[in-house]
Design an enzyme around this catalytic site. Structure first.
Site, PDB file in Angstrom:
ATOM      1  N   ARG A 170       5.431   6.754  14.534  1.00  0.00           N
ATOM      2  CA  ARG A 170       5.377   7.375  13.304  1.00  0.00           C
ATOM      3  C   ARG A 170       4.977   8.635  13.215  1.00  0.00           C
ATOM      4  O   ARG A 170       4.008   8.984  13.715  1.00  0.00           O
ATOM      5  CB  ARG A 170       4.540   6.595  12.260  1.00  0.00           C
ATOM      6  CG  ARG A 170       4.947   6.731  10.703  1.00  0.00           C
ATOM      7  CD  ARG A 170       3.807   6.143   9.927  1.00  0.00           C
ATOM      8  NE  ARG A 170       2.517   6.613   9.942  1.00  0.00           N
ATOM      9  CZ  ARG A 170       1.352   5.890   9.453  1.00  0.00           C
ATOM     10  NH1 ARG A 170       1.644   4.734   8.862  1.00  0.00           N
ATOM     11  NH2 ARG A 170       0.060   6.309   9.469  1.00  0.00           N
ATOM     12  N   HIS A 215       0.979  -1.199   0.177  1.00  0.00           N
ATOM     13  CA  HIS A 215       0.039   0.140  -0.036  1.00  0.00           C
ATOM     14  C   HIS A 215       0.984   1.266   0.030  1.00  0.00           C
ATOM     15  O   HIS A 215       1.914   1.081   0.395  1.00  0.00           O
ATOM     16  CB  HIS A 215      -1.044  -0.011   1.175  1.00  0.00           C
ATOM     17  CG  HIS A 215      -0.354   0.252   2.460  1.00  0.00           C
ATOM     18  ND1 HIS A 215       0.339  -0.797   3.147  1.00  0.00           N
ATOM     19  CD2 HIS A 215      -0.060   1.044   3.393  1.00  0.00           C
ATOM     20  CE1 HIS A 215       1.112  -0.394   4.238  1.00  0.00           C
ATOM     21  NE2 HIS A 215       0.768   0.864   4.685  1.00  0.00           N
ATOM     22  N   HIS A 228       4.802   0.257   0.326  1.00  0.00           N
ATOM     23  CA  HIS A 228       5.524  -0.606   1.247  1.00  0.00           C
ATOM     24  C   HIS A 228       4.665  -1.465   1.955  1.00  0.00           C
ATOM     25  O   HIS A 228       3.364  -1.575   1.607  1.00  0.00           O
ATOM     26  CB  HIS A 228       6.110   0.433   2.386  1.00  0.00           C
ATOM     27  CG  HIS A 228       5.040   1.283   3.315  1.00  0.00           C
ATOM     28  ND1 HIS A 228       4.520   2.249   2.755  1.00  0.00           N
ATOM     29  CD2 HIS A 228       4.427   1.029   4.470  1.00  0.00           C
ATOM     30  CE1 HIS A 228       3.375   2.740   3.442  1.00  0.00           C
ATOM     31  NE2 HIS A 228       3.467   1.911   4.535  1.00  0.00           N
ATOM     32  N   ASP A 239       0.473   4.975   1.854  1.00  0.00           N
ATOM     33  CA  ASP A 239      -0.279   5.796   3.153  1.00  0.00           C
ATOM     34  C   ASP A 239      -1.359   6.486   2.662  1.00  0.00           C
ATOM     35  O   ASP A 239      -1.152   7.493   1.734  1.00  0.00           O
ATOM     36  CB  ASP A 239       0.701   6.249   4.111  1.00  0.00           C
ATOM     37  CG  ASP A 239       1.530   5.240   4.838  1.00  0.00           C
ATOM     38  OD1 ASP A 239       1.217   4.204   4.805  1.00  0.00           O
ATOM     39  OD2 ASP A 239       2.867   5.674   5.048  1.00  0.00           O
TER      40      ASP A 239
END
Length: 289
Positions: A252, A101, A238, A103
């Protein structure tokens, strides 16, 4: 012409397609010159791994993100206590995304970049892989690239009754800083191509997903505690490899981006014949054509 070597940091590419380890960085005391060099390396390698950042204060993590742009407050993921800008991704709490995917492409303005620090990882396994979507687009045949340049795709998500989002983006995105084209669809969030019928859309997307997930477009990174990865969300996908038994926990920061741009669509949205129903068959789709 090859990119100039770094005069500030020790740079070690991790794969032929993309990715580089960066040594000699202290993110807690980053100068403007140091940031400019990291930004250049990110555009060159698409994902960079800044090693040896154990003990990085949350404030420094957020400050690093703000050098790229406005930091996002994520709508539904858990956040670090006292630091709403930092999302906690914990395998013990369901934080395993073992699907390729990009993000949050379901937003009108998806993120520019993500900055993930691993604070706990298993002794074996738990790697992350990335793909170079420039190369994916460039290695498609010329007739297929011509078709894709004139299409858009619908990206969707629904999280129970808490959060729903939908966006339409070009299938081929033009990078706002490099001017290069990349494929911009992904298996997790892309529902359908509205200019095509359902069956045509499903067949084309499945081909694009399979093509983009080939190993020649990938790098794979083995995490150590303290490593910080920065990836350009505009040109990568990723995948978090779910092959471990221990705990994997990361923090994150996500930087807000702009609206993806590409060529305007050359065709109108597909219209089914009267009385004919065309529902997207992909599992993440939430609405009819």
């Amino acid at each position: 012409m090859s990119a100039p070597a770094s005069t500030l940091y020790d740079v070690k590419p991790v794969a032929g397609a993309l990715g580089a380890e960066i040594h000699g960085v202290n993110l807690a005391h980053l100068t403007d010159e140091g940031f400019a060099e990291l930004h250049r390396l990110l555009l060159e390698h698409l994902v960079i791994f800044i090693v040896g950042q154990q003990g990085l204060p949350p404030e420094a993590h957020v400050a690093f993100g703000r050098r790229f742009g406005e930091v996002e407050l994520h709508p539904y993921l858990p956040r670090l206590d006292g630091h709403p800008e930092i999302v906690v991704i914990d395998s013990a709490e369901g934080g395993k995304v073992d699907v390729w995917h990009t993000d949050m492409t379901f937003h009108t303005g998806p993120p520019l970049a993500s900055i993930l620090q691993i604070v706990e990882c298993p002794s074996v396994g738990g790697d992350t892989m990335w793909t170079n979507q420039y190369q994916v687009y460039e290695q498609l045949s010329a007739p297929l690239r011509y078709l894709l340049d004139g299409l858009t795709a619908i990206h969707v998500i629904r999280i129970g009754d808490q959060f729903t989002s939908r966006a339409e983006h070009p299938v081929v995105r033009v990078h706002p800083e490099t001017g290069r084209r990349s494929l911009y669809v992904n298996r997790l969030f892309t529902s359908h191509i509205p200019q095509l019928s359902r069956n045509e859309s499903d067949a084309l997307l499945e081909h694009l997903f399979d093509f983009s997930e080939q190993p020649q477009f990938m790098c794979r990174y083995r995490w150590q505690v303290g490593d910080v990865a920065v990836w350009d969300n505009r040109v990568t996908q990723h995948y978090a490899v779910n092959d471990y038994l221990g705990r994997r926990r990361g923090q994150r920061v996500t930087i807000l981006g702009d609206q993806p741009t590409g060529d305007p669509p050359r065709w109108e949205h597909y219209q089914a014949a009267p009385g004919q129903r065309y529902w997207p068959s992909r599992v993440n789709a939430v609405e009819p054509y």
